[in-house]
Enzyme design. Sequence first.
Site, short mmCIF file in Angstrom:
data_model
loop_
_atom_site.label_atom_id
_atom_site.label_comp_id
_atom_site.label_asym_id
_atom_site.label_seq_id
_atom_site.Cartn_x
_atom_site.Cartn_y
_atom_site.Cartn_z
N GLU A 119 0.83 -1.21 0.00
CA GLU A 119 0.00 0.00 0.00
C GLU A 119 0.86 1.25 0.00
O GLU A 119 0.56 2.24 -0.70
CB GLU A 119 -0.94 -0.02 1.21
N GLU A 139 -3.08 -10.62 3.39
CA GLU A 139 -3.63 -10.58 4.75
C GLU A 139 -4.88 -11.44 4.92
O GLU A 139 -5.14 -11.97 6.02
CB GLU A 139 -3.99 -9.14 5.15
#
Length: 274
Positions: A119, A139
């Site tokens: 990110e 994740e």
Amino acid sequence: MTTTQGEFIQVEHRGDVAWVTIDRPKKLNALSTTLMAELSARLREVEADDRVRVVVLRGGEQAFSVGYDIAEEVELGVATAEQWHAGLTNNIGLTMQVWGLRKPVIGAVSGWCLAGGCELAMACDLLIATPDAQFGEPEIRFGSGPVTLLMPFLIGQKATNELLFTGDIVDADRALQLGLINRIVTTDALEDEVDRMARKIALTPLSILRFTKRALNAAYEQMGLRGAVSANLDIAAVLNSADTAERAEFTELVATKGLGAALAWRDARYAETE
């Protein structure tokens, strides 16, 4: 040329380009709260310095960053939605600081670029990667999810859906096909290529660069980028606090046997599908 070395962040000024290096190699540049605070402070400094026209953000040869420091989260006992909301707000703040920096940011990526590290990289204006670079947000495989939801705006709906539902990791070639990165160069050529690009951009007056970046970011924000990031914060806080058997097992393994054992357990669950 001047260099400032902090605990986890190094800043090197090469004329009108500031090279900001994440330097926590023993943890593959995992984003601890201390590291993030230091990085945020250094970014504020280079943003305020009118001698700097372009910022380069890079990690090391093994990893740009593997994401947020999971072991630290477990050690701190982050569990409730309220606790997650506070922590994730801090995480999003750093990523959006890169996104909103009033100067172009070039990301230089080698090795692992995962989860919160991915990110952070996606928040850069340009990304140049080496052939060994690996991108993704795995994740979901242990019961978590993306924090700063930038991916849909960069690679589109279908590709984002596939990556975020499966937790798959893509190599540099696939990342280039998806439009996640700008180009691939050899490891030996990475620094020179990033330097060439930075110096080329830095020929433009700072005020023009600032207004151009403002216009480009405004276009994405008119599409709803900031609204999507904000909405996802509330969802992510609930998602991370969800009581699932998989998340409980992963957290227990981190606490008792270490992060390596937990990741091995996670990957073993998906081995037959790879």
